[in-house]
Design a protein around this motif. Sequence first.
Motif, PDB file in Angstrom:
ATOM      1  N   ALA A  90       0.851  -1.188   0.000  1.00  0.00           N
ATOM      2  CA  ALA A  90       0.000   0.000   0.000  1.00  0.00           C
ATOM      3  C   ALA A  90       0.886   1.237   0.000  1.00  0.00           C
ATOM      4  CB  ALA A  90      -0.917  -0.001   1.209  1.00  0.00           C
ATOM      5  N   CYS A 133      -4.880   6.615  -0.608  1.00  0.00           N
ATOM      6  CA  CYS A 133      -4.138   5.375  -0.406  1.00  0.00           C
ATOM      7  C   CYS A 133      -4.298   4.527  -1.661  1.00  0.00           C
ATOM      8  CB  CYS A 133      -4.681   4.626   0.811  1.00  0.00           C
ATOM      9  SG  CYS A 133      -3.869   3.047   1.162  1.00  0.00           S
ATOM     10  N   ILE A 138      -3.526   0.636  -3.455  1.00  0.00           N
ATOM     11  CA  ILE A 138      -3.222  -0.787  -3.272  1.00  0.00           C
ATOM     12  C   ILE A 138      -2.581  -1.291  -4.557  1.00  0.00           C
ATOM     13  CG2 ILE A 138      -4.212  -3.079  -2.909  1.00  0.00           C
ATOM     14  CD1 ILE A 138      -4.243  -1.279  -0.427  1.00  0.00           C
ATOM     15  N   THR A 177      -5.778  -7.357   6.960  1.00  0.00           N
ATOM     16  CA  THR A 177      -6.427  -6.051   6.814  1.00  0.00           C
ATOM     17  C   THR A 177      -5.412  -4.979   7.223  1.00  0.00           C
ATOM     18  OG1 THR A 177      -7.325  -6.358   9.030  1.00  0.00           O
ATOM     19  CG2 THR A 177      -8.737  -6.962   7.164  1.00  0.00           C
ATOM     20  N   TRP A 192      -9.247  -1.107   7.292  1.00  0.00           N
ATOM     21  CA  TRP A 192      -9.757  -1.382   5.952  1.00  0.00           C
ATOM     22  C   TRP A 192      -9.549  -2.841   5.560  1.00  0.00           C
ATOM     23  CZ3 TRP A 192     -11.611   3.137   3.566  1.00  0.00           C
ATOM     24  CH2 TRP A 192     -11.153   4.345   4.107  1.00  0.00           C
ATOM     25  N   LYS A 233      -8.786  -4.608   2.125  1.00  0.00           N
ATOM     26  CA  LYS A 233      -8.440  -4.292   0.740  1.00  0.00           C
ATOM     27  C   LYS A 233      -9.117  -5.229  -0.249  1.00  0.00           C
ATOM     28  CE  LYS A 233      -4.129  -6.995   0.716  1.00  0.00           C
ATOM     29  NZ  LYS A 233      -4.691  -8.133  -0.036  1.00  0.00           N
ATOM     30  N   ASP A 234      -9.340  -6.496   0.148  1.00  0.00           N
ATOM     31  CA  ASP A 234      -9.930  -7.458  -0.781  1.00  0.00           C
ATOM     32  C   ASP A 234     -11.407  -7.176  -1.033  1.00  0.00           C
ATOM     33  OD1 ASP A 234      -7.511  -8.860  -1.051  1.00  0.00           O
ATOM     34  OD2 ASP A 234      -7.890  -9.975   0.784  1.00  0.00           O
ATOM     35  N   LYS A 269     -12.561  -4.167  -0.585  1.00  0.00           N
ATOM     36  CA  LYS A 269     -12.600  -2.723  -0.876  1.00  0.00           C
ATOM     37  C   LYS A 269     -13.625  -2.034   0.026  1.00  0.00           C
ATOM     38  CE  LYS A 269     -11.094  -3.328  -5.662  1.00  0.00           C
ATOM     39  NZ  LYS A 269     -11.338  -3.041  -7.087  1.00  0.00           N
TER      40      LYS A 269
END
Length: 390
Positions: free
Chosen positions: A219, A227, A229, A305, A318, A320-321, A323
């Motif tokens: 990230a 941010c 990814i 996470t 958060w 990320k997978d 979103k």
Amino acid sequence: MSTLFGSGASSTANSTQGDISKDVQVKDPPEDSISDLAFSPVSDHLAVASWDKKVRIYEIDQQGNSQGKALFDHEGPVLSCCWSKDGTKVVGGGADKAARMLDLGAGGTTAQQVAVHDQPIRCVEMIQVQGTHMLVTGSWDKTVKYWDLRQAQPAATLQLQERVYDMSVRDQLLVIGTADRYINMINLNEPTKMYKTMQSPLKYQTRVVSCFTDATGFAVGSIEGRCAIQYVEEKDTRSVYNPDYNTNQRKPMFGGVSGHATGTNIATDSSNFSFKCHRVPVPGQRDVANVYSVNAISFHPQHGTFSTAGSDGTFHFWDKDAKHRLKGYPEVGGSISATEFNRTGNIFAYAVSYDWSKGYAHNSPQLPNKIMLHPVVGDECKPRPGGKKR
């Protein structure tokens, strides 16, 4: 975990509002701005780097009680700190252009100089290269140096495009963010070669880079309240740099393969994305917000996470997978300059401190300067149920 910090607090799945009422302050904090936090990989000891020219080591218990255990001095502000893999040594790097190491395992009280650059050392990390434990230092002199701590001279030096702003390592993945938005990815099986180089997908200055827990990507946070990814390898295209790459599943490139690539091919992967964060709407003005720097990104060691924290004085968790934002927390009373999860992920430490984003003139003794410990309970950092997995 329900007794962590002596609280019975729990987090509910249907609420994205986080609770900081159980957070505990670390005793006897540094006397100037806090630049970096690093938990030991084997125990709940926290190293803290500060502009007061010291690295402090605290012991934390499950009730959130803290006790200072050791400290060592630099000759200038300390900008980064890290631990050895066995938790016996702490290294600091700073504006005195030196890295210094305290050997806690040997009962040391005086730090030994173990690295030197021509300009301030911005980042230090302990790594393993071909079975050898080493120190890697990144500097504003536009170099990264690898140090075998048994030798006075660097084992290797890598010339970069610009000054090092941040650095992150996970397994055999080393990611270096520099000025002019360059991002360098290095496979530590071949530490003197660039595996890939790209420019940040974010339009403004890089503030932080942080590797995923599975070493498949990283990230990036910037001063613009965004941010990004990024995955090292493309998901749906067989990599010409890794012949063992599985097109249906990402695997870390760091199991012994070699390769070198430059360019922006990483950005063609549709699963790379960026999002806005740490922006505060201006009351009464539609679609207008104050934008704050993303100062810190930390990945949860168990769940994968991650957190973001910024100059707006908030932190968020958060997935990320999926979103998806898991939790957002109230403003803590000042900029958050650094964050870190402990090795089990049940403590999240964050520094409330001046982040120097407005320069020397805006620093003030009245600004808060403290380290807070947040107990991670319930589902706060767990991936979203039914979220997309890779």
